[in-house]
Write a protein that holds these residues in place. Structure first.
Motif, short mmCIF file in Angstrom:
data_model
loop_
_atom_site.label_atom_id
_atom_site.label_comp_id
_atom_site.label_asym_id
_atom_site.label_seq_id
_atom_site.Cartn_x
_atom_site.Cartn_y
_atom_site.Cartn_z
N GLU A 80 42.91 34.17 45.77
CA GLU A 80 43.00 34.43 44.16
C GLU A 80 41.87 33.59 43.61
N VAL A 84 39.66 32.68 39.45
CA VAL A 84 39.77 32.24 38.12
C VAL A 84 38.66 33.24 37.45
N ARG A 126 43.23 35.20 36.06
CA ARG A 126 43.59 35.51 37.66
C ARG A 126 43.07 36.37 37.81
#
Length: 184
Positions: free
Chosen positions: A9, A11, A2
């Protein structure tokens, strides 16, 4: 792992098999970031398919917790990942120590040692058939193997697998035909 882009946020995946850095078109659109649309960049995917990237987001700041980096990210559409950090970024790090078992990566950043850790919850996930139908801008190169185990729960196709597969088969009808000659 992350990370954060403009406080959001995301990935991210570190991929030493990717020559460049790639960022999700959807993420850039949602964040309203300005990009350079004057580039033309061809990408050869792992399976041999070629796709083109025509937009790059320059000076994209990525907060990785222990360090902040700035990258050039070519816009690309891929499922489940917002950011791929490739060799274009990795080569700037110098010596890197990897522990595959712990999903850790260590390198020097200025006067500190940075330890990036992968998030085990991101490493494996079940993909529903509906997710397959959302793949876009990548040539469909591959085979789908379906093993249907068990019966439909409550008499319904919970994740729409039959409909999605029917649509995929119809869309790529030529792929499923018996070959009549050798490929070029």
């Amino acid at each position: 792992m992350r990370a954060k882009v403009v406080g959001r946020e995301v990935v991210a995946m570190v991929d030493s098999g990717a020559s460049h850095n790639f960022v999700s078109k959807k993420l850039i659109a949602e964040l309203g970031l300005v990009c350079d649309e004057s580039v033309f960049f061809g990408v050869c995917l792992e399976d041999g398919c070629r796709v083109s990237c025509q937009v790059v987001c320059r000076e994209l700041e990525v907060d990785m917790g222990q360090c902040r980096i700035q990258i050039e990210g070519y816009l690309f559409e891929f499922g489940g990942i917002d950011l791929i950090l490739g060799v274009d970024w990795l080569r700037t790090l110098g010596d890197v120590l990897l522990n595959w078992n712990k999903m850790e990566m260590r390198f020097s950043w200025g006067d500190q040692t940075v330890v990036l850790k992968g998030d085990p919850s991101l490493s494996r996930s079940i993909v529903l058939f509906k997710g397959i139908s959302k793949v876009s801008e990548v040539e469909f190169c591959g085979a789908i193997l379906i093993k249907w185990s068990g019966e439909k729960k409550g008499g319904t196709d919970k994740d729409g697998a039959e409909e999605v597969m029917s649509n995929i088969i119809a869309k790529y009808e030529g792929v499923f035909q018996e070959p009549s000659e050798l490929p070029p």
